[in-house]
Write an enzyme that holds these catalytic residues in place. Structure first.
Site, PDB file in Angstrom:
ATOM      1  N   VAL A 185      -7.162 -16.215   0.022  1.00  0.00           N
ATOM      2  CA  VAL A 185      -8.443 -16.423   0.693  1.00  0.00           C
ATOM      3  C   VAL A 185      -8.765 -15.212   1.558  1.00  0.00           C
ATOM      4  O   VAL A 185      -7.894 -14.658   2.218  1.00  0.00           O
ATOM      5  CB  VAL A 185      -8.408 -17.709   1.560  1.00  0.00           C
ATOM      6  CG1 VAL A 185      -9.679 -17.841   2.395  1.00  0.00           C
ATOM      7  CG2 VAL A 185      -8.232 -18.945   0.697  1.00  0.00           C
ATOM      8  N   LYS A 186     -10.034 -14.816   1.499  1.00  0.00           N
ATOM      9  CA  LYS A 186     -10.526 -13.745   2.376  1.00  0.00           C
ATOM     10  C   LYS A 186     -11.450 -14.373   3.401  1.00  0.00           C
ATOM     11  O   LYS A 186     -12.380 -15.095   3.046  1.00  0.00           O
ATOM     12  CB  LYS A 186     -11.287 -12.721   1.534  1.00  0.00           C
ATOM     13  CG  LYS A 186     -12.046 -11.686   2.363  1.00  0.00           C
ATOM     14  CD  LYS A 186     -12.662 -10.626   1.463  1.00  0.00           C
ATOM     15  CE  LYS A 186     -13.502  -9.650   2.249  1.00  0.00           C
ATOM     16  NZ  LYS A 186     -13.954  -8.523   1.435  1.00  0.00           N
ATOM     17  N   THR A 187     -11.184 -14.102   4.682  1.00  0.00           N
ATOM     18  CA  THR A 187     -12.022 -14.689   5.716  1.00  0.00           C
ATOM     19  C   THR A 187     -12.160 -13.719   6.880  1.00  0.00           C
ATOM     20  O   THR A 187     -11.777 -12.562   6.785  1.00  0.00           O
ATOM     21  CB  THR A 187     -11.441 -16.062   6.149  1.00  0.00           C
ATOM     22  OG1 THR A 187     -12.423 -16.749   6.927  1.00  0.00           O
ATOM     23  CG2 THR A 187     -10.165 -15.932   6.982  1.00  0.00           C
TER      24      THR A 187
END
Ligand code: 5RP
Length: 263
Positions: free
Chosen positions: A171-173
């Site tokens: 996940v990229k956040t």
């Protein structure tokens, strides 16, 4: 986890440190020729030796990256919107067949939790995972944030966990206060976006805080390629991510390399 997925993930997250410096140059898919990416090949080429992977669209890949380059590719496969329209109304733009043809290490798609198109983007993520998994390709979910959405740990924690529950492999956040909790509750590896260009010292602090809070690294774009000295910047970010260098030391490294770049 499937061998192919593990093997591809190991191309992105370096087994030696368990960390990664991803270079994001996918911005044109909704921003057009944004500052620093007017001619992508020119921007990308000097940064390649210092990036563990490149995140981009197939258009930039085909036109601006030499096929002899051994860098792992994280292919953005969502889009269909522009900065002039409703950004959350994205769909899948690129097939898995095409991703395989391009020999990618992973595919990436944005989800817009809390937007008008929440359901469509989450179901697109689920569909993409179902299909990509068939071929051993990991999926990076990007928790996109609209103007009206907050970037606190409660909201980002919600987005990250939903992405992981749907089966995203990474996940990229965005970094936020209380980031340890976001990472812990995400269940899969997390990388941070850099966001809008900020002073180099602040961007290095951001990268340091993120990895110290458990992120496996960064997927940074504008804070690298919009820096006055992009090579110095990515090298300083690398030192933080792979060597746990303190931000002040990394800033000194940035300054000394940028001095050399100027000469
Ligand atoms: C949008 C994206 C970007 O296009 C990009 O990858 C973000 O990188 P940065 O914020 O570091 O410029 O993922 O959601």
């Amino acid at each position: 986890m499937d061998w192919g997925i593990k093997n591809r993930l190991a191309k992105i997250i370096k087994p030696k440190t368990g960390r990664t410096v991803m270079l994001a140059v996918d911005h044109g898919y909704f921003l057009g020729p944004t500052s620093g990416l007017e001619v992508p090949a020119r921007t990308i080429e000097p940064l390649l030796p210092y990036a563990d992977s490149l995140m981009l669209t197939r258009g930039v890949l085909r036109t601006s990256v030499n096929a002899n380059t051994p860098i792992p590719i994280v292919l953005r496969v969502s889009g269909g919107t522009s900065i002039l329209g409703n950004l959350s109304n994205e769909g899948i733009t690129t097939t898995i067949k095409e991703a395989i043809r391009l020999n990618v290490a992973a595919v990436a798609l944005s989800i817009f939790v809390g937007s008008d198109h929440e359901k469509e983007t989450l179901l697109s993520l689920a569909d993409l995972i179902n299909e990509a998994q068939e071929y051993g390709i990991p999926v990076l979910a990007v928790t996109a944030v609209g103007k009206e959405m907050s970037r606190d740990s409660r909201y980002l924690g919600l987005c990250c966990r939903i992405a992981a529950e749907l089966g995203a492999h990474m996940v990229k956040t965005y970094y936020c206060d209380g980031f340890e909790k976001v990472v812990e509750q995400c269940l899969v590896p997390v990388v941070i976006a850099g966001g809008k260009k900020i002073p180099e010292r602040d961007a290095l602090n951001l990268a340091f805080n993120a990895v110290q809070s458990g992120a496996v690294g960064v997927d940074m774009g504008r804070n690298v390629f919009q820096s006055e000295y992009p090579v110095a910047m990515i090298r300083a970010v690398r030192a933080i991510v792979h060597e746990n260098m303190a931000p002040e030391e990394a800033y000194k490294l940035y300054s000394s390399i940028s001095g050399d770049e100027q000469k």
